[in-house]
Design an enzyme around this catalytic site. Structure first.
Site, mmCIF file in Angstrom:
data_model
loop_
_atom_site.group_PDB
_atom_site.id
_atom_site.type_symbol
_atom_site.label_atom_id
_atom_site.label_comp_id
_atom_site.label_asym_id
_atom_site.label_seq_id
_atom_site.Cartn_x
_atom_site.Cartn_y
_atom_site.Cartn_z
ATOM 1 N N HIS A 97 29.058 25.015 58.106
ATOM 2 C CA HIS A 97 28.042 23.976 57.975
ATOM 3 C C HIS A 97 28.247 22.966 59.099
ATOM 4 O O HIS A 97 29.193 23.070 59.893
ATOM 5 C CB HIS A 97 28.124 23.299 56.604
ATOM 6 C CG HIS A 97 27.488 24.101 55.506
ATOM 7 N ND1 HIS A 97 26.133 24.346 55.460
ATOM 8 C CD2 HIS A 97 28.029 24.729 54.422
ATOM 9 C CE1 HIS A 97 25.852 25.074 54.385
ATOM 10 N NE2 HIS A 97 26.989 25.325 53.741
ATOM 11 N N ASP B 182 23.289 19.630 62.677
ATOM 12 C CA ASP B 182 22.069 20.317 62.258
ATOM 13 C C ASP B 182 20.843 19.891 63.059
ATOM 14 O O ASP B 182 20.053 20.734 63.497
ATOM 15 C CB ASP B 182 21.796 20.046 60.776
ATOM 16 C CG ASP B 182 22.636 20.920 59.857
ATOM 17 O OD1 ASP B 182 23.318 21.827 60.364
ATOM 18 O OD2 ASP B 182 22.620 20.684 58.641
#
Length: 357
Positions: A127, A155
């Protein structure tokens, strides 16, 4: 008037994080984005999901032959594909870049991963926090311990926006060559580009490879946040000397009586002196004191305060809608204006394809 990407057709294969964010940015710019979701997805939640706004959603089971065939039909009509699966997944489904290029050689195939399409970690799970850990960025942020900067840096900053950049560049090149290509957008690569200044600063000797010891990481007393008497905070960005002078005037601290700000050895004492003054009054007091000055002092707004700030409200950057908060598209253009921000709508595969034929 439509947006700059009016007429561009995009298929977004469902996922979380950077891929739907990239699709949102492209939809905001006027592209026609069709997002493929798994059957059983909660379509009632889609109306309040900002990352799905402006898109048309179709439900298709990519594990079934019929679902794959339907999505392949959409890809044959599209200008851009966006996917964020692990390397090799779409190839196994028969809708990988080579499969799509055979049917649609003009397709730009945008691939979003954490670690990239190759390398020792290409197939590994991860992540945002894991990806930015490998770039040096996470090490540099925080006090005694590293602090994840939400999932904004990996992200969205190093991921989504580099995917968007790659897709747009590939579309421009397609105008010259007539051919699409594959865009390998890896978060570790994008964040490394964002870190270029810090790497350069370290190489040139004016950045120490430790937290809270540098100009821009909260150590400098003129580039950090301070607590006010009401528990709220202000952000100080008085890097240049004229701005620092304005800061000192507003605080009632004669610059000549303060420790030399250019010597990092003085930073703890200078931070203490400045902090004591800020702590004497609430944030609203300091907003009034520094309003209209070039001291580079700003209130640290809570999320619920953003839409009501005079500047943010004047630009309409963030506003409260009837059911959810609306973030305005960016950037803005002089000659093209996308339509209003609207929630996602749900279509079936046949209806989505019929719109593009």
């Amino acid at each position: 008037m439509g947006g700059t990407l009016t007429g561009i057709r995009i298929v977004e294969l469902g996922g979380i994080g950077p891929v739907p964010h990239a699709g949102m940015v492209l939809a905001d710019l006027g592209a026609d984005v069709v997002r493929v979701e798994r059957p059983g997805s909660d379509v009632t939640e889609m109306s309040s999901d900002q990352l799905l706004r402006g898109k048309r959603v179709v439900l298709a089971d990519l594990k079934s032959a019929a679902g794959r065939a339907g999505v392949a039909g959409l890809l044959a009509l599209a200008d851009v594909a966006l996917e964020g699966f692990r390397p090799g997944v779409v190839e196994k489904l028969g809708i990988g870049p080579a499969d799509c290029a055979a049917a649609n050689p003009r397709l730009v195939f945008g691939r979003m991963t954490g670690y990239g399409q190759d390398g020792p970690l290409a197939a590994a799970a991860g992540h945002d926090i894991n990806y930015i850990a490998l770039t040096g960025a996470l090490h540099a942020i925080g006090g005694a311990d590293p602090v994840p900067p939400l999932n904004l840096l990996g992200d969205f900053g190093g991921g989504s926006l580099f995917l968007v950049t790659g897709v747009l560049a590939a579309l421009v090149e397609r105008e010259r060559t007539g051919r699409g290509q594959v865009v390998d957008a890896a978060i570790v690569d994008g964040v490394s580009v964002l870190m270029a200044l810090i790497f350069s600063a370290r190489d040139r000797g004016w950045w120490r490879d430790e937290r809270s010891a540098n100009l821009l990481d909260g150590a400098a007393p003129f580039y950090r946040t301070y607590r006010c008497s009401d528990g709220r905070h202000v952000a100080v960005g008085a890097l240049e000397l004229p701005f620092y002078a304005a800061l000192c005037r507003g605080l009632g601290l004669p610059d000549a009586e303060l420790p030399d700000r250019d010597d990092p050895a003085n930073w703890p004492e200078l931070s203490r002196r400045i902090g004591e003054v800020f702590l004497a009054h609430p944030r609203s007091h300091w907003e009034s004191v520094f309003s209209g000055t070039d001291a580079c002092v700003s209130p640290v707004l809570a999320i619920d305060e953003v839409a009501g700030h005079p500047h943010m409200a004047a630009r309409g950057s963030v506003r409260h809608g009837t059911d959810f908060t609306v973030v305005a598209p960016a950037p803005r253009f002089s000659d093209s204006h996308p339509g209003p921000v609207v929630p996602a709508t749900v279509l079936d595969l046949d209806a989505a394809a019929a719109r593009w034929v």
